[in-house]
Enzyme design. Structure first.
Site, PDB file in Angstrom:
ATOM      1  N   GLU A 186       0.892  -1.275   0.089  1.00  0.00           N
ATOM      2  CA  GLU A 186       0.030  -0.017  -0.043  1.00  0.00           C
ATOM      3  C   GLU A 186       0.772   1.216   0.018  1.00  0.00           C
ATOM      4  O   GLU A 186       0.452   2.306   0.519  1.00  0.00           O
ATOM      5  CB  GLU A 186      -1.028  -0.021   1.050  1.00  0.00           C
ATOM      6  CG  GLU A 186      -1.775  -1.206   1.038  1.00  0.00           C
ATOM      7  CD  GLU A 186      -2.786  -1.302   2.253  1.00  0.00           C
ATOM      8  OE1 GLU A 186      -3.303  -0.327   3.115  1.00  0.00           O
ATOM      9  OE2 GLU A 186      -3.591  -2.081   2.464  1.00  0.00           O
ATOM     10  N   GLU A 289      -5.414  -7.534  -1.249  1.00  0.00           N
ATOM     11  CA  GLU A 289      -6.332  -7.494   0.009  1.00  0.00           C
ATOM     12  C   GLU A 289      -7.628  -6.667  -0.793  1.00  0.00           C
ATOM     13  O   GLU A 289      -7.483  -5.886  -1.696  1.00  0.00           O
ATOM     14  CB  GLU A 289      -5.811  -6.349   0.901  1.00  0.00           C
ATOM     15  CG  GLU A 289      -4.685  -7.096   1.760  1.00  0.00           C
ATOM     16  CD  GLU A 289      -4.308  -5.968   2.981  1.00  0.00           C
ATOM     17  OE1 GLU A 289      -5.099  -5.284   3.302  1.00  0.00           O
ATOM     18  OE2 GLU A 289      -2.875  -6.045   3.136  1.00  0.00           O
TER      19      GLU A 289
END
Ligand code: BMA
Length: 365
Positions: A186, A289
């Site tokens: 991320e 995710e």
């Protein structure tokens, strides 16, 4: 004619070899090569389902042998299990999510022996400030841990602990268990100390390069496949802006959360980018995710997730953990959850692959 034929026959093994894709590590173990090839094969056959900490705990339970919230709902384990190493770097016995590392080792082995796939994330502490992975108070952290930086030696100690953990992942026969490692994720957002506004693209890439080469060359670890995993991705250029290199990365993915009306369209856009990049590079593609507050949108599994991902060649989609004491933060369904019926539909769909599906394929490993 004859010479040409002999030449052709001699060339055959080389041709066959060139056709078999290999991971980024030239010294990858036989099992890591197989995992890489199987993942590429599997992404043509269907979409595997993954769940973080699936075997460790779920809604209202912790450490119950054989239990899994996903299995409670659909009768099968996820094909992919996610695990977390945060706080291993501190020398702690258990992770930031209170899961004992010795147990994680056991579940990684169990999952591998059952035919499943393991992926490992690492929300490592901030080596400069001593704060958490979410401590973004300084923009100097990545610079400080690169070679020559004031915290480099400390970061190397962190990596030594990761190396020891990875080297302990063995079957009873002593074979290293191949796993995906997905650090520094991320990074297109700025909520972790390695995020976009906290370091330059060059520093981010240097962090990857140093870390992978330290594990490979100094620690002699060759059973890891590496996953590059951004946050939400608005366009293709940004996706590769901090990509550290084909010689380091085996899987390209992204994390994307949400359940609002725009989620399906944004997910489709991101998957289009990632599957295109994966195809061009010959890498594995995954939604590393995904998730939404499923309690508020039971159709999320079918209408939102499955129908958006159905047209794509993607190896897996993983949803995050079901904290034992905080069911409102669960990402996978659990027994009695309103989305369970839809999840069973998701499970029964021929596109999705769970553990039994891959066991039935009898892939060589
Ligand atoms: C986050 C949350 C945290 C957890 C972290 C690492 O997204 O689930 O509670 O500590 O992941 O697993």
């Amino acid at each position: 004619m004859k010479t040409v034929l002999v030449y052709f026959l001699l060339m055959l093994p080389a041709v066959a070899q060139a056709a078999s894709p290999v991971p980024s590590d030239p010294k990858a173990t036989k099992e890591a090569v197989k995992l890489y090839q199987n993942m590429l094969l599997l992404q043509k056959k269907g979409l595997m389902f993954g769940h973080q900490d699936d075997l460790a705990y779920g809604k209202g339970w912790i450490y119950e042998e054989g239990r899994s919230d996903v299995r409670d709902v659909c009768g099968d384990y996820p094909a992919v299990c996610g695990w977390e190493l945060g706080h291993l770097e501190l020398g702690d016995a258990y992770s930031l999510d209170s899961v004992h590392f010795d147990r994680i080792k056991g579940w990684i082995k169990t999952t591998y022996e059952r035919g499943g796939i393991n992926t490992i994330s690492w929300h490592l502490r901030n080596p400069l400030t001593g704060g958490t992975a979410w401590d973004v108070s300084s923009k100097e952290v990545v610079a400080s841990i690169l070679p020559g930086g004031p915290k480099h030696a400390l970061y190397v100690q962190y990596l030594d602990k990761v190396a020891a953990f990875m080297l302990s992942l063995k079957t009873d026969k002593g074979t290293y268990i191949p796993v995906f490692f997905r650090p520094f994720h991320e990074h297109t957002g700025s909520w972790f100390w390695w995020g976009k506004n906290l370091c330059t693209p060059e520093q981010y890439k240097a962090l990857w390069r140093f870390s992978v080469h330290y594990l490979r060359d100094t620690k002699n670890i060759h059973h890891l496949l590496y996953a590059y995993s951004t946050g939400n991705i608005p366009d293709g250029t940004e996706y590769l802006e901090r990509y550290p290199g084909d010689d380091l990365i085996d899987l390209v993915g992204f994390d994307h959360y949400g359940e609002g009306t725009g989620y399906a369209a944004a997910l489709k856009n991101a998957v289009t980018i990632v599957t295109t990049v994966a195809k061009e590079k010959g890498k594995i593609a995954a939604v590393t995710e995904a998730g939404g507050k499923i309690a508020q949108n039971p159709d999320w599994w079918t209408t939102t997730l499955l129908e958006t991902l159905r047209p794509f060649e993607l190896s897996y989609v993983l949803v995050w953990r079901n904290p034992a004491q905080k069911p409102q933060e669960a990402f996978a369904p659990y027994k009695g959850h309103p989305s369970s019926a839809r999840f069973v539909e998701f499970y029964n769909d021929p596109k999705t692959l769970f553990l039994k599906d891959i066991q039935q394929m009898n892939l060589s490993r």
